[in-house]
Enzyme design. Structure first.
Site, PDB file in Angstrom:
ATOM      1  CG  LEU A 136      -1.959  -1.073   1.384  1.00  0.00           C
ATOM      2  CD1 LEU A 136      -2.710  -0.902   2.706  1.00  0.00           C
ATOM      3  CD2 LEU A 136      -2.933  -1.062   0.216  1.00  0.00           C
ATOM      4  CG  ASP A 137       0.635   4.109  -3.096  1.00  0.00           C
ATOM      5  OD1 ASP A 137       1.492   3.296  -3.480  1.00  0.00           O
ATOM      6  OD2 ASP A 137      -0.244   4.583  -3.843  1.00  0.00           O
ATOM      7  CE  LYS A 138       5.105   9.133   4.660  1.00  0.00           C
ATOM      8  NZ  LYS A 138       6.110  10.209   4.539  1.00  0.00           N
TER       9      LYS A 138
END
Length: 319
Positions: free
Chosen positions: A137-139
C-alpha cells in the site's frame, strides 16, 4: 541459516527429459522456481546422491533430496513500533496499516517502516523475501494488507494474486460527481517524462479497475473500488485518467476546487486533507495452509470519516 525441512521425492517417468529445475518445480510446487534454483546452486539439492546443475536433464526414476533452508533475506532492523494486527497465525499476518506509514525501508525512509515493525513482532520474517510483504500500500493509503510468515505461504499468496483470486476492495473519495459505476481498463507504466510517476501508456502492463458509487455530494463522490490487477498507484492513476482524481492526491490530483457557497468548515476540511483519500477496506483470500476462505474488513480511518461527514453536511445545506 535456519532449517525448514528436508524434501524428498522420486522423479516420475513422465518427467523424463526435463531440466532439474523444471522437475523440482513440479515435485515441490509450494516453492518458487527462483527459490529452487537458489538451492540447487547452493549445493542443497542431490539427485541420487550427486549435485547437478539447474539445466541438467533427468532420466526419470532418480531420487531427489532437497535441504530446504531459508537464508536471511533482509538486512533491515527490527524496531518496537505499534502494529494494528487484524489476524495472526503461524502462516500469515493481516495488518491494518495507518496512513503515513511506509511499507518498506528505502533511501528516504531507512527505518520506522511497517517492515521494521514486522521484524520486531515476527523475527522469522528475516528469512522470507521482502519480509513477507505480498502486496504493498502506498505510504498515504490506509487499510488492509497480508504478510506471509513462511516461504510456502508467500508462494501461495503470490499465486493467488497472479491468478486474480485475492479480493481487494478499497473505498475512495474522488473529485467530481460520478453518474454511475464503471470499469477502467487501461495499461499502466512509467510516465514518459516524470519517471517517479505512473501513467496510462500504450506499452504499459494491463490494468483493470472496477468502481461503484456509494454516495454523491455536490462536487465529490464516495466510491467503492475493486481491483483485477495490482499495478503501482493503479487506483490513483485510473481515477485521474477518467478525470476523477482522488481528493488530496499530491501526485495525480488536480488544483483544489471548492464548490461555490461552501462554508468555512467545508473549505478548511478540503484544504487540510493532504493525502489521497484511499483506504483498503476489505481483503479476502484462501488460507495458504487450510484452504479456508477468509475475509476481513477495516473501518474507514477518522480523517476519511470526517471528510465524508463534512461533504454530506455541505450537500444537505445546499439541497
Amino acid at each position: 541459516m535456519s532449517d525448514l525441512e528436508t524434501l524428498s521425492a522420486a522423479v516420475p517417468a513422465a518427467l523424463a527429459g526435463q531440466r532439474l529445475d523444471q522437475v523440482l518445480a513440479q515435485l515441490f510446487p509450494d516453492y518458487s522456481r527462483a527459490r529452487l534454483q537458489q538451492w540447487i546452486k547452493a549445493g542443497q539439492v542431490q539427485v541420487d546422491g550427486k549435485q547437478l546443475r539447474p539445466k541438467d536433464r533427468l532420466l526419470g526414476g532418480e531420487q531427489v533430496a532437497v535441504q530446504a533452508t531459508a537464508a536471511r533475506e533482509v538486512t533491515w532492523q527490527a524496531q518496537p513500533l505499534p502494529l494494528n494486527i487484524v489476524y495472526e497465525d503461524e502462516h500469515i499476518l493481516v495488518i491494518d496499516k495507518p496512513a503515513g506509514l511506509v511499507v518498506h525501508p528505502a533511501s528516504g525512509n531507512p527505518d520506522g517502516t511497517l517492515v521494521n515493525a514486522l521484524l520486531n513482532h515476527a523475527p522469522e520474517l528475516d528469512a522470507v523475501p521482502r519480509a513477507g510483504i505480498v502486496h504493498r500500500l502506498d505510504k498515504e493509503t490506509s487499510g488492509l494488507l497480508v504478510v506471509a510468515r513462511t516461504l510456502k505461504s508467500q508462494k501461495h499468496l503470490v499465486d493467488m494474486l497472479q491468478a486474480r483470486v485475492m479480493k481487494r476492495q478499497y473505498q475512495a473519495v474522488i473529485c467530481g460527481v460520478m453518474p454511475s459505476g464503471g470499469t477502467v481498463e487501461a495499461p499502466i507504466g512509467r510516465h514518459p517524462v516524470d519517471r517517479k510517476r505512473m501513467a496510462v501508456v500504450a506499452n504499459g502492463k494491463p490494468a483493470v479497475t472496477h468502481y461503484r458509487v456509494i454516495r454523491r455530494f455536490r462536487a465529490h463522490s464516495h466510491i467503492r473500488v475493486d481491483l483485477d490487477t495490482g499495478r503501482t498507484h493503479q487506483i490513483r492513476v485510473h481515477m485521474a485518467h477518467i478525470r476523477h482524481p482522488l481528493v488530496g492526491d499530491p501526485v495525480y490530483g488536480q488544483r483544489l476546487r471548492i464548490p461555490p457557497d461552501s462554508s468555512e468548515q467545508m473549505m478548511a476540511t478540503l484544504r487540510r486533507f493532504r493525502r489521497q483519500a484511499l483506504h483498503a477496506a476489505r481483503l479476502g483470500l484462501e488460507h495458504p495452509a487450510s484452504g479456508e476462505p477468509l475475509e476481513w474488513q477495516a473501518p474507514l480511518p477518522d480523517d476519511m470519516v470526517r471528510l465524508l461527514e463534512v461533504l454530506q453536511q455541505d450537500a444537505d445545506e445546499h439541497a
